[in-house]
Design a protein around this motif. Sequence first.
Motif, short mmCIF file in Angstrom:
data_model
loop_
_atom_site.label_atom_id
_atom_site.label_comp_id
_atom_site.label_asym_id
_atom_site.label_seq_id
_atom_site.Cartn_x
_atom_site.Cartn_y
_atom_site.Cartn_z
N ARG A 146 0.90 -1.20 -0.09
CA ARG A 146 -0.18 -0.09 -0.05
C ARG A 146 0.94 1.27 -0.33
NH1 ARG A 146 -5.66 -1.13 1.13
NH2 ARG A 146 -5.72 -3.24 -0.16
N LEU A 147 2.15 1.18 0.07
CA LEU A 147 3.22 2.52 -0.11
C LEU A 147 2.70 2.92 -1.46
CD1 LEU A 147 6.54 1.34 1.06
CD2 LEU A 147 4.98 3.06 2.13
N THR A 148 2.86 4.42 -1.57
CA THR A 148 2.60 5.09 -2.76
C THR A 148 4.11 5.32 -3.64
OG1 THR A 148 2.85 7.14 -1.44
CG2 THR A 148 0.71 6.50 -2.36
N ARG A 149 4.17 4.56 -4.78
CA ARG A 149 5.40 4.83 -5.18
C ARG A 149 5.53 5.65 -6.60
NH1 ARG A 149 8.02 -0.10 -3.18
NH2 ARG A 149 6.45 -1.22 -2.07
N PRO A 150 6.18 6.51 -6.76
CA PRO A 150 6.17 7.45 -7.90
C PRO A 150 6.70 6.80 -9.14
CG PRO A 150 7.66 8.56 -6.15
CD PRO A 150 7.12 7.13 -5.53
N GLN A 151 7.52 5.70 -8.97
CA GLN A 151 7.91 4.97 -10.39
C GLN A 151 6.60 4.34 -10.75
OE1 GLN A 151 9.32 4.92 -7.22
NE2 GLN A 151 11.25 5.58 -7.76
N ASN A 152 5.52 4.09 -10.21
CA ASN A 152 4.34 3.43 -10.82
C ASN A 152 3.75 4.47 -11.98
OD1 ASN A 152 4.59 1.55 -8.85
ND2 ASN A 152 2.82 1.60 -7.69
N LEU A 153 4.14 5.67 -11.53
CA LEU A 153 3.55 6.60 -12.81
C LEU A 153 4.38 6.35 -14.25
CD1 LEU A 153 3.37 9.95 -10.65
CD2 LEU A 153 1.49 8.69 -11.25
N LEU A 154 5.35 6.17 -13.92
CA LEU A 154 6.26 5.91 -15.18
C LEU A 154 5.77 4.54 -15.70
CD1 LEU A 154 10.02 6.66 -14.86
CD2 LEU A 154 8.42 7.38 -16.69
N ALA A 155 5.62 3.46 -14.83
CA ALA A 155 5.19 2.14 -15.20
C ALA A 155 3.67 2.28 -15.96
CB ALA A 155 4.87 1.33 -14.13
N ALA A 156 2.88 3.29 -15.25
CA ALA A 156 1.52 3.40 -16.03
C ALA A 156 1.79 3.88 -17.46
CB ALA A 156 0.71 4.52 -15.08
N TYR A 157 2.53 4.88 -17.53
CA TYR A 157 2.96 5.40 -18.93
C TYR A 157 3.21 4.30 -19.85
CZ TYR A 157 5.33 7.55 -22.85
OH TYR A 157 5.81 7.80 -24.11
N GLU A 158 4.14 3.41 -19.34
CA GLU A 158 4.80 2.32 -20.16
C GLU A 158 3.52 1.25 -20.54
OE1 GLU A 158 8.10 1.28 -17.86
OE2 GLU A 158 9.06 3.32 -18.67
N TYR A 159 2.84 0.78 -19.46
CA TYR A 159 1.73 -0.25 -19.70
C TYR A 159 0.57 0.46 -20.64
CZ TYR A 159 3.70 -3.43 -16.34
OH TYR A 159 4.33 -4.29 -15.76
N SER A 160 0.49 1.71 -20.54
CA SER A 160 -0.67 2.33 -21.56
C SER A 160 0.13 2.33 -23.14
CB SER A 160 -0.45 3.76 -21.14
OG SER A 160 -1.16 3.94 -19.80
N ALA A 161 1.58 2.46 -23.20
CA ALA A 161 1.88 2.54 -24.37
C ALA A 161 1.82 1.11 -24.92
CB ALA A 161 3.29 3.06 -24.37
N GLN A 162 2.15 0.18 -24.07
CA GLN A 162 2.25 -1.10 -24.92
C GLN A 162 0.77 -1.65 -25.19
OE1 GLN A 162 4.13 -3.70 -21.66
NE2 GLN A 162 5.65 -2.12 -21.54
#
Length: 449
Positions: A146-162
């Motif tokens: 449940r920790l908030t992780r800024p890196q997840n924002l980059l991951a969201a962009y990458e998964y969106s792109a894929q």
Amino acid sequence: MSDWQPSSWRSKTALQQPIYADSDSLHDVLQRLGERPPLVTRWEVERLKTQLALAAEGAAFLLQGGDCSESFAACRADPIEKKLKVLLQMSLVLVYGLKKPIIRVGRIAGQYAKPRSSDTETRDGVTLPSYRGDCVNRSPFTPEDRLTRPQNLLAAYEYSAQTLNYLRALTEGGFADLKHPENWELDFVSLSPQSDDYHQTVRGISDSLNFLDVLGGVTRAELSRVDFYTSHEALLLAYEESLTRQSAADEGWYNLGTHFPWIGDRTRAIDGAHVEYFRGIKNPIAVKVGPSTTTDGLIELLDRLNPGREAGRMTLICRFGAEQIAASLPPLIAAVEASNHPVLWSIDPMHGNTITTENGIKTRHFDQILSEVRDSFAIHAQHGTVVGGIHLELTGNNVTECIGGAAGLSSSDLSTAYESNVDPRLNYEQAMEIAFLIAGQARDSNTDR
Ligand code: PEP
Ligand code: CO
């Protein structure tokens, strides 16, 4: 718009934003996101706006659907193909029934952030931050997850792109070609009373040259590709800001992380940060409209978000619930009509109909969903306005998350295949039933005339 910048929302109250302990790392992530290429183009976004303007007038119909919340783990070929397939099959039924072009929009390739009713969740005396979607934290109930992780924002962009990359390949590359019957074959609706209807529809369409015209004057060779757009709730404004880009052509700003962002029911406060952000982007946008919406409040929102009354700019996604719609919708229709704002009225029959079972499972009754859809059509018909679209939470998989439908799922079946981390979705068969209902309504109202 001289008093607006992609960051001007920062001076307003932003509800539903995660708190990041590590602000350096957040800053670094946002900077990197700002340097990434956009996911969509301004031309696609403008083309969608033109099509939505037609739907607002009843000359096209918006079909918008997908998961309540996408998960990173489901960024795989099979769930993406199945989601596209159910939306294409629904659009086929709708195009045939409504005799108008269908605008297909997925809640997909970016639907990773969720508004929550509480900041924390307590289980057996343990309290942790709420799960806010994969772009913020993770769903298992542990402090680590449940920790908030800024890196997840980059991951969201990458998964969106894929995801978008695969969707583009499928829609450009013949997945939708009616000459490939395997893609139009119904997998498990053999039990459904509508399966004969569907097969007749597919045969009818294959035979019908008129269908080519309905699709917008395309030739047979072009039939193998279809338009497909993306949408998500633009909830995390820092993420949305970093994907907001200025157009060289006219200096306007576009959110190029998705074609069609929307504002949720919880974050549509007139003086809030979300409305501030949305007023400056040129995309077509939607607002979720729930039972707490007042007539004055709605007109104020439309004035703020679409002062130029541009056609295709505003979609209102109404989500009152089967019990509330008869009281809530008519005054809003009357107020919007009186204001002369051009809007596309869409129905979300999901979010006003969520209940929790005795065992604590979130579900929705299919009958309530159908009832809200029927009532929406009836109410708009009484007012001389048009239902221009539908907004659904659905999946192409055979999940058991909503009760009812042709297969008669009961509350005791829910545990069989309940996969959603957030809201319960229609399964494949239930989604197809909705498409048949809407197509059938159109047929009935044509024969009434
Ligand atoms: C949603 O669409 O998942 C959602 C949270 O909807 P609403 O803002 O209408 O409650
Ligand atoms: Co939802």
